[in-house]
Each structure stands twice: as C-alpha cells, then as structure tokens.
Design an enzyme around this catalytic site. Structure first.
Site, PDB file in Angstrom:
ATOM      1  N   PRO A 133       0.815  -1.215   0.000  1.00 51.00           N
ATOM      2  CA  PRO A 133       0.000   0.000   0.000  1.00 51.00           C
ATOM      3  C   PRO A 133       0.845   1.259   0.000  1.00 51.00           C
ATOM      4  O   PRO A 133       1.863   1.343   0.682  1.00 51.00           O
ATOM      5  CB  PRO A 133      -0.805  -0.106   1.293  1.00 51.00           C
ATOM      6  N   CYS A 134       0.382   2.201  -0.804  1.00 55.61           N
ATOM      7  CA  CYS A 134       1.208   3.378  -1.034  1.00 55.61           C
ATOM      8  C   CYS A 134       0.646   4.608  -0.367  1.00 55.61           C
ATOM      9  O   CYS A 134       1.177   5.683  -0.526  1.00 55.61           O
ATOM     10  CB  CYS A 134       1.328   3.614  -2.533  1.00 55.61           C
TER      11      CYS A 134
END
Length: 315
Positions: free
Chosen positions: A72-73
C-alpha cells in the site's frame, strides 16, 4: 511456467500483467479488502487468502519463484500526506513483504509503488527498502515509468517499479522496457456515443458547480476536472492520474463532455485507462468500490512489458 505469489493483490492487475506474457502463473495471493477480493475472484482461479498480511504464516504459503507486491502506497503518496514508515496503517507493510521474501527466498521480486517513494523523507524511506532487499541477497534495479510513455495508455500515471534478482547474471541481463509511442487516445478509452445511466451525468439540480462546467467544458477530445473553484482542462490529451477517491464525487473526478451531457467516467472506463482487457469482469458492486479499485490499481500493459523482460533475463 514460473510460479507467482502475489501480496496486496488488489483486483489482480500485477498478476494479470505477468500472466498475459504466458510465462508466469499465480499460485497464491493475498488481499485484505473484501470488495477487491470479490473482483479478484471473479477473474482468477488461484487461491486467494482474504486476511491481513500480518496474520499470514510463512509455512502456509506454497513455494514460488516470483514475489509480487504492490504494498500500500497511501503513506508515501501525495494523496496520503507523505507520512511514510511512521504511518501505523501501511508504513510497516513493506516489512511484511520483506518477511515473506526472507522466509521464501524467491528468485525474483517485483515491487510497485508511487513515484513519491523515492523522495519520501529525503530519500531515507527508499534507502531503507533498497538496503533491506540488498542485504537479503537481492540485486536491485528500479525505475519510474509513466503509463503514457511505457504502456501505450493515455493516462499520466508515474509509478516506481523495483525488480530484484538473486542471480547476478539475471540481474545484469535485465533492463526496463524502452519508451514506446502513444497511439491510443482518450476516445479509445471512453464511450462518447451511447447514453449511459443517469447517475453518471452532472445536472443543474444535482451539481452545485454545474454552470462553470457547462461554460468551460467545450471539447469532447479531452478530460476535465473540477478543482474546487475552477475547471481544469488536461491539455496533453491524456487522462490525469486516476485516484482511489474518484467515486466520492466533486474534486478531481475526471469528467467528459458528450452529446448526452457532462458526465464522470464510468468504472469500466477507469479500468480501460488502467489497460485492463474488455473481458475483465467487474462484479455487481457499488460504483464507489469499483472506482476505488481502479484508482488503487496498476497499468497492466506496463507490468506486462516489465514481466516479459524479467522472463527474458532469466533465460
């Protein structure tokens, strides 16, 4: 066939890009979001574990050759306010990826993230990631690629791709793909001719900023966005970066002018702008879930080109 394990699989965009080459098959995947998992399972037959990665025991994961992780960014993206590793929610999830890499020692690792990962915290975040992979036996190459230059997809979407090999010869053989001309246009991605469901159209009674839209949206050749106080036209004739909050209405939603009125992109059009094939199944979920899934996803043709080069480098 090289076997893949996919972490943070989302709707399966990275898996799909690898599988489209014909050289890779996914044997195991993990995704936490139940709605993304519904879309994934509508399109893939392999085992998908729907759980928090922190609960995954390495001994329950089958052996594989290639690890994929679009960790996840949110904590590294401009949209996620640049928190990074301090972000309790997703900053530590790189280390969950690392936990599996260290335990399973795949031949190849492929990581995808937002461009900001490189500059985050003056480069310290990326340095930690790079050194963690290197100290565990991987030779690393990385590059920021834009979908419009490397995927023949008319979306301005820059992402960093990190590829690691245990074998030094494979590492030396590997290069990222070269730029390619953009031949597809916005019109190839969107349906300008048909009248669609009313819920996609902006009208005076439903939209407080309808009159500036009507005044300033003059062309059907480009994509517009409402930017809180003004209409922004995308001069480059590519779609702006799709985001996970597109379905929430208002700010930043990509808009098009058609003969049937001004409307936002449909979920299917958003998946088109990520390079998904027409036969990719979008299940009967609320549009907000599908918009989020498209915005969180990857540009499949860029992944496919990198995957082809990974395979060639291992021959």
């Amino acid at each position: 066939m090289l076997q893949i394990a996919s972490l943070f699989a989302g709707v399966g965009g990275i898996d799909l890009g690898f599988e489209q080459t014909g050289y890779f098959e996914t044997v195991w995947a993990n995704e936490y979001d139940k709605n993304a998992a519904i879309t994934y399972q509508s399109n893939f037959k392999n085992k998908l574990i729907i759980d928090d990665i922190r609960n995954i025991k390495v001994e329950d994961v089958p052996d594989f050759d290639v690890l994929l992780s679009g960790f996840p960014c949110t904590s590294f993206s401009v949209a996620g306010y640049r928190k990074g590793f301090e972000d309790e929610k997703s900053g530590d999830l790189f280390f969950e990826t690392l936990r599996l890499i260290v335990a399973k020692k795949p031949q190849v690792i492929f990581l995808e993230n937002v461009k900001n990962l490189v500059g985050h915290d003056n480069g310290n975040t990326f340095k930690v990631i790079y050194e963690a992979l290197e100290s565990n036996g991987y030779h690393i190459k990385y590059q920021v690629l834009n979908a419009k230059d490397f995927g023949n997809i008319p979306q301005n979407r820059e992402r960093i791709y990190i590829v690691g090999f245990r074998n030094i010869e494979h590492y030396k053989n590997f290069n990222f793909p070269m730029p390619q001309p953009l031949t597809l246009t916005i019109k190839d991605m969107i349906n300008l001719s048909d009248k669609l469901d009313d819920r996609f159209y902006y009208t005076e009674d439903k939209c407080s900023f309808y009159s500036p839209l009507q005044e300033q949206m003059t062309s059907d050749e480009t994509i517009y966005q409402w930017r809180r106080k003004y209409v922004r036209e995308n001069k480059s004739n590519v779609c702006p970066t799709l985001t996970a909050n597109m379905g929430t209405g208002g700010h930043n939603v990509p808009l098009v002018k058609t003969k049937h009125g001004i409307r936002k992109l449909t979920p299917r059009e958003c998946f088109n702008f990520q390079g998904y094939p027409e036969d990719f199944i979008l299940p009967e979920l609320a549009p907000t879930h599908l918009y989020k899934q498209a915005g969180n996803s990857v540009v499949v043709p860029v992944i496919r080109r990198i995957a082809e080069n990974i395979y060639k480098s291992m021959l």
